[in-house]
Design a protein around this motif. Structure first.
Motif, short mmCIF file in Angstrom:
data_model
loop_
_atom_site.label_atom_id
_atom_site.label_comp_id
_atom_site.label_asym_id
_atom_site.label_seq_id
_atom_site.Cartn_x
_atom_site.Cartn_y
_atom_site.Cartn_z
N SER A 129 21.86 61.42 -10.39
CA SER A 129 21.52 60.38 -9.43
C SER A 129 21.56 60.86 -7.99
CB SER A 129 22.48 59.20 -9.58
OG SER A 129 23.79 59.55 -9.17
N ALA A 130 22.30 61.95 -7.70
CA ALA A 130 22.47 62.40 -6.32
C ALA A 130 22.26 63.89 -6.14
CB ALA A 130 23.87 62.01 -5.82
N SER A 131 22.95 64.71 -6.94
CA SER A 131 22.86 66.16 -6.75
C SER A 131 21.45 66.68 -6.98
CB SER A 131 23.84 66.88 -7.69
OG SER A 131 25.16 66.44 -7.46
N ALA A 132 20.79 66.17 -8.02
CA ALA A 132 19.42 66.60 -8.29
C ALA A 132 18.50 66.24 -7.12
CB ALA A 132 18.90 65.96 -9.58
N VAL A 133 18.79 65.10 -6.49
CA VAL A 133 18.02 64.69 -5.31
C VAL A 133 18.21 65.71 -4.19
CG1 VAL A 133 17.79 62.92 -3.53
CG2 VAL A 133 18.12 62.25 -5.92
N GLY A 134 19.46 66.14 -3.97
CA GLY A 134 19.73 67.14 -2.96
C GLY A 134 19.03 68.46 -3.24
N ARG A 135 18.98 68.82 -4.51
CA ARG A 135 18.30 70.07 -4.87
C ARG A 135 16.79 69.97 -4.65
NH1 ARG A 135 22.38 69.78 -8.98
NH2 ARG A 135 20.95 68.93 -10.54
N MET A 136 16.22 68.81 -4.95
CA MET A 136 14.78 68.62 -4.69
C MET A 136 14.49 68.67 -3.20
SD MET A 136 13.60 65.65 -7.39
CE MET A 136 14.76 65.22 -8.69
N MET A 137 15.34 68.05 -2.40
CA MET A 137 15.17 68.09 -0.95
C MET A 137 15.25 69.53 -0.45
SD MET A 137 14.61 65.30 0.81
CE MET A 137 15.14 65.97 2.38
N THR A 138 16.16 70.30 -1.01
CA THR A 138 16.30 71.70 -0.60
C THR A 138 15.04 72.49 -0.92
OG1 THR A 138 18.70 71.58 -0.98
CG2 THR A 138 17.73 73.78 -0.85
N ALA A 139 14.44 72.21 -2.06
CA ALA A 139 13.19 72.90 -2.42
C ALA A 139 12.09 72.60 -1.42
CB ALA A 139 12.76 72.49 -3.83
N VAL A 140 12.02 71.36 -0.95
CA VAL A 140 11.01 70.98 0.03
C VAL A 140 11.28 71.67 1.37
CG1 VAL A 140 10.09 69.05 1.39
CG2 VAL A 140 10.45 68.78 -1.08
N MET A 141 12.54 71.78 1.75
CA MET A 141 12.88 72.44 3.02
C MET A 141 12.59 73.94 2.98
SD MET A 141 16.42 70.53 4.05
CE MET A 141 16.53 68.75 4.10
N ASP A 142 12.70 74.54 1.79
CA ASP A 142 12.34 75.95 1.58
C ASP A 142 13.22 76.90 2.41
OD1 ASP A 142 10.96 78.07 0.47
OD2 ASP A 142 9.38 78.03 2.00
N PRO A 143 14.53 76.93 2.16
CA PRO A 143 15.39 77.86 2.88
C PRO A 143 15.15 79.30 2.44
CG PRO A 143 16.62 76.76 1.15
CD PRO A 143 15.27 76.11 1.18
N GLU A 144 15.53 80.24 3.30
CA GLU A 144 15.36 81.66 2.98
C GLU A 144 16.24 82.07 1.80
OE1 GLU A 144 15.88 84.26 6.26
OE2 GLU A 144 14.27 83.36 7.46
N ASP A 145 17.43 81.49 1.73
CA ASP A 145 18.36 81.84 0.66
C ASP A 145 18.76 80.57 -0.10
OD1 ASP A 145 20.28 82.87 -1.00
OD2 ASP A 145 21.58 83.66 0.59
N PRO A 146 17.91 80.11 -1.00
CA PRO A 146 18.20 78.85 -1.70
C PRO A 146 19.47 78.92 -2.53
CG PRO A 146 16.28 79.96 -2.65
CD PRO A 146 16.59 80.66 -1.39
N GLU A 147 19.81 80.08 -3.06
CA GLU A 147 21.01 80.20 -3.88
C GLU A 147 22.27 79.91 -3.06
OE1 GLU A 147 21.03 80.50 -7.18
OE2 GLU A 147 18.86 80.31 -6.93
N ALA A 148 22.24 80.27 -1.79
CA ALA A 148 23.38 79.97 -0.92
C ALA A 148 23.42 78.50 -0.55
CB ALA A 148 23.32 80.83 0.35
N ALA A 149 22.25 77.90 -0.37
CA ALA A 149 22.17 76.52 0.09
C ALA A 149 22.44 75.50 -1.01
CB ALA A 149 20.80 76.25 0.71
N LEU A 150 22.02 75.78 -2.24
CA LEU A 150 22.02 74.76 -3.29
C LEU A 150 23.40 74.19 -3.65
CD1 LEU A 150 19.22 76.07 -5.66
CD2 LEU A 150 19.25 73.89 -4.43
N PRO A 151 24.45 75.00 -3.78
CA PRO A 151 25.76 74.40 -4.12
C PRO A 151 26.22 73.39 -3.07
CG PRO A 151 25.81 76.79 -4.43
CD PRO A 151 24.53 76.47 -3.72
N HIS A 152 25.92 73.68 -1.81
CA HIS A 152 26.32 72.77 -0.74
C HIS A 152 25.45 71.51 -0.74
CE1 HIS A 152 28.97 75.83 0.97
NE2 HIS A 152 28.01 76.69 0.74
#
Length: 319
Positions: A129-152
């Protein structure tokens, strides 16, 4: 590419149903802002299947969620503007099918699950309900290091959701007959379900609320620590969202932790004040953790927040 009319419809849904999230979304760069409207609209469409005024029978709800999932993943054609836009978005930004599946699974669980025995059980629900939403948002933002960003991002999504649960204790009981506070926490502090249903607030309920609020604030700290891994043009918007959602804790403290008798609301004026305060702090220092510590109502250690208006000290009463 997602069409303008699809974005416009998605934006209207967010404006109507997610005022706090919409406030923060508006300061995202356009490349992320417009996809965020679509993401949020999809989440609301799915949520309304189980939480709307007319939801149909449990079996009808399951079938509708299955249909939404298949359309959202591009496996079935649809003439729904939100679903078709979301499917295009998933392909364009390489959003993981697993996160979409996990989100829909959480919505399905709302059909027949209204209590959570342990925090681990609740956390498993929030992963969809929440974490998956954060992960989808992160994919849209497209960070250089997604593995570092995703847990947060996962932690911040959980923090937002837990703040909503703490704010909406009364509303969830009245409208949905759901109790999201873990049953183990309620038992630990001597709170009964009958008491909650009678909206009887006392020191035991206060202690249980304090317990879960501290847990949420730990998640905020973990989540905000990863904002630095996001693209620079997205960092302020995510920081602002964290400040705004966490501000519900200030409202809860101001009410003596009582969200049984009334559901607190931030309001536009308070949002605007927080925006100005956060923007000024961000102008002076571009470190997300430093700004969050200065501006938000989240407590660090035993110290009071650095700004006024956060309420009294967070002490767990003797039971």
């Amino acid at each position: 590419m997602v069409a303008d009319d699809q974005i416009a419809r998605s934006k209207r849904i967010q404006q109507r149903t997610g005022k706090t999230f919409h406030f923060a979304t508006r300061v995202l760069p356009e490349r992320v802002r417009e996809p965020t409207y679509v993401l949020y609209a999809f989440f609301r469409v799915a949520d309304e299947v189980v939480d709307g005024a007319e939801t149909g029978s449990p079996e009808e709800q399951r079938r509708e969620l299955d249909r939404l999932r298949e359309a959202a993943l591009g496996r079935e054609e649809t003439d729904d503007a939100v679903l078709s836009a979301f499917a295009e978005l998933c392909e364009e930004h390489d959003i993981a099918e697993e996160d979409v599946e996990t989100f829909i699974a959480a919505m399905r669980s709302d059909i027949d699950t209204d209590r959570y025995e342990t925090y681990d059980d609740l956390e498993a629900y929030m992963d969809g309900s929440a974490s998956a939403v954060g992960r989808m948002m992160t994919a849209v933002m497209d960070p250089e290091d997604p593995e570092a960003a995703l847990p947060h991002a996962t932690a911040l999504g959980d923090a937002f959701q837990l703040s909503n649960f703490l704010r909406d204790v009364r509303e969830d009981i009245v409208e949905l007959d759901r109790v999201y506070l873990p049953q183990e926490t309620l038992r630990e502090y001597g709170v009964t379900e009958e008491q909650l249903k009678r909206f009887e607030f006392d020191g035991n309920v206060e202690a249980a609320m304090r317990h879960e609020l501290r847990r949420a604030e730990s998640l905020y700290k973990e989540g905000v620590a990863g904002i630095k891994y996001l693209p620079e043009d997205c960092q302020f918007a995510v920081l602002l969202a964290a400040v705004l959602y966490a501000e519900h804790h200030a409202l809860i403290r101001e009410r003596g932790f009582d969200t049984l008798t009334e559901t607190p609301d931030l309001g536009t004026v308070r949002n605007l004040k927080l925006f100005v305060r956060t923007r000024w702090a961000w102008f002076r220092c571009k470190d997300p953790e430093t700004v969050f510590r200065r501006v938000s109502c989240v407590r660090y250690g035993d110290s009071e927040p650095n700004r006024s208006g956060a309420g009294h000290a967070d002490r767990v009463p003797a039971r």
